[in-house]
Design a protein around this motif. Structure first.
Motif: not given
Length: 72
Positions: A33, A36, A39
């Motif tokens: 998590e 992400s 990113e």
């Protein structure tokens, strides 16, 4: 933990096998998590917006976990 999830200890061990496997699974999900969010932050064309978006997502997740934790 089993009381909170409303399952028996046997169910937990059938799913994870051990306490260590449960912890590893939880950590892997948490790290995925966070990865992400990182990113998404890196791909934001505005560095400040990327950083602030990451920090907001991280903080909101921590607050949600704290609120869900039983007192004590």
């Amino acid at each position: 933990m089993t009381e909170r999830a409303e399952v028996g200890v046997g169910t937990l061990y059938r799913r994870f096998g051990s306490k260590e496997a449960l912890v590893a699974d939880v950590l892997i999900d948490g790290l995925a998590e966070i990865e992400s969010w990182a990113e998404a932050a890196l791909h934001d064309p505005d560095p400040w917006a990327g950083l602030s978006g990451f920090l907001i997502a991280f903080t909101e997740a921590q607050l949600a976990r704290t609120v869900m934790r039983p007192p004590g």
